[in-house]
Design a protein around this motif. Sequence first.
Motif, PDB file in Angstrom:
ATOM      1  N   PRO A 211     -18.135 -62.932  31.966  1.00 51.13           N
ATOM      2  CA  PRO A 211     -17.700 -63.867  33.016  1.00 51.13           C
ATOM      3  C   PRO A 211     -18.891 -64.516  33.728  1.00 51.13           C
ATOM      4  O   PRO A 211     -19.968 -63.927  33.830  1.00 51.13           O
ATOM      5  N   GLN A 212     -18.659 -65.724  34.212  1.00 51.76           N
ATOM      6  CA  GLN A 212     -19.692 -66.441  34.960  1.00 51.76           C
ATOM      7  C   GLN A 212     -19.983 -65.682  36.254  1.00 51.76           C
ATOM      8  O   GLN A 212     -19.069 -65.291  36.968  1.00 51.76           O
ATOM      9  N   LEU A 213     -21.274 -65.459  36.539  1.00 51.85           N
ATOM     10  CA  LEU A 213     -21.653 -64.772  37.773  1.00 51.85           C
ATOM     11  C   LEU A 213     -21.595 -65.732  38.945  1.00 51.85           C
ATOM     12  O   LEU A 213     -22.069 -66.864  38.838  1.00 51.85           O
ATOM     13  N   ASN A 214     -21.065 -65.271  40.046  1.00 50.74           N
ATOM     14  CA  ASN A 214     -21.145 -66.019  41.294  1.00 50.74           C
ATOM     15  C   ASN A 214     -22.450 -65.589  41.961  1.00 50.74           C
ATOM     16  O   ASN A 214     -22.539 -64.490  42.510  1.00 50.74           O
ATOM     17  N   THR A 215     -23.462 -66.431  41.891  1.00 46.47           N
ATOM     18  CA  THR A 215     -24.788 -66.048  42.371  1.00 46.47           C
ATOM     19  C   THR A 215     -24.818 -65.812  43.879  1.00 46.47           C
ATOM     20  O   THR A 215     -25.758 -65.196  44.376  1.00 46.47           O
ATOM     21  N   ALA A 216     -23.800 -66.251  44.594  1.00 46.93           N
ATOM     22  CA  ALA A 216     -23.735 -65.961  46.029  1.00 46.93           C
ATOM     23  C   ALA A 216     -23.493 -64.475  46.284  1.00 46.93           C
ATOM     24  O   ALA A 216     -23.801 -63.972  47.363  1.00 46.93           O
ATOM     25  N   ASP A 217     -22.962 -63.770  45.291  1.00 51.58           N
ATOM     26  CA  ASP A 217     -22.647 -62.341  45.430  1.00 51.58           C
ATOM     27  C   ASP A 217     -23.766 -61.414  44.973  1.00 51.58           C
ATOM     28  O   ASP A 217     -23.697 -60.214  45.198  1.00 51.58           O
ATOM     29  N   TRP A 218     -24.784 -61.961  44.297  1.00 51.46           N
ATOM     30  CA  TRP A 218     -25.783 -61.138  43.627  1.00 51.46           C
ATOM     31  C   TRP A 218     -27.193 -61.587  43.973  1.00 51.46           C
ATOM     32  O   TRP A 218     -27.443 -62.754  44.205  1.00 51.46           O
ATOM     33  N   GLU A 219     -28.109 -60.615  43.958  1.00 49.68           N
ATOM     34  CA  GLU A 219     -29.522 -60.952  44.073  1.00 49.68           C
ATOM     35  C   GLU A 219     -30.280 -60.213  42.974  1.00 49.68           C
ATOM     36  O   GLU A 219     -29.919 -59.106  42.580  1.00 49.68           O
TER      37      GLU A 219
END
Length: 160
Positions: free
Chosen positions: A127-135
């Motif tokens: 699945p496409q990562l939501n970069t707002a949720d991850w660092e």
Amino acid sequence: MVSIIVAASRNNVIGKDNQLIWRLSADLQRFKKLTTGHTIIMGRKTFESIGKPLPNRNSIIITNQADYSVAGCLVVHSLEEALEKSKDQEEVFIIGGGSIYKTALSRVDKLYLTLVHHNFKGDTYFPQLNTADWEISDRKDCFPDDKNEYAYSFIDYKRK
């Protein structure tokens, strides 16, 4: 801690016809190093593509088949059941496939991604990562060599 470990192409392909498309020796070594001694959770198709329980790991297989059983593995019927059975573990690794990753992504703390710097045709996707949720907590970029046909990066993410 619940983690995902995955190798995906630039266009998020992770497999075709229930098989890996590429072989990166460094990725296989990383997978072994990170998951040995831990519980791994996978879907039935992923298990069947591997073909046997992996040594020095507790394997949990998720399937809808009521009568499915594999010697040396625990068989469950949902991600929730798999996580409940492994809740006493320090770190648990979800290793695939596509539908398991999609279900699990919102519930994991860490993501170990091997990004293969190539686009592939396949039938299974991460699945496409939501970069707002991850660092990104760590990244190592690697070039092709005699054991690794494609350029790749090891990217470790932690949930923000």
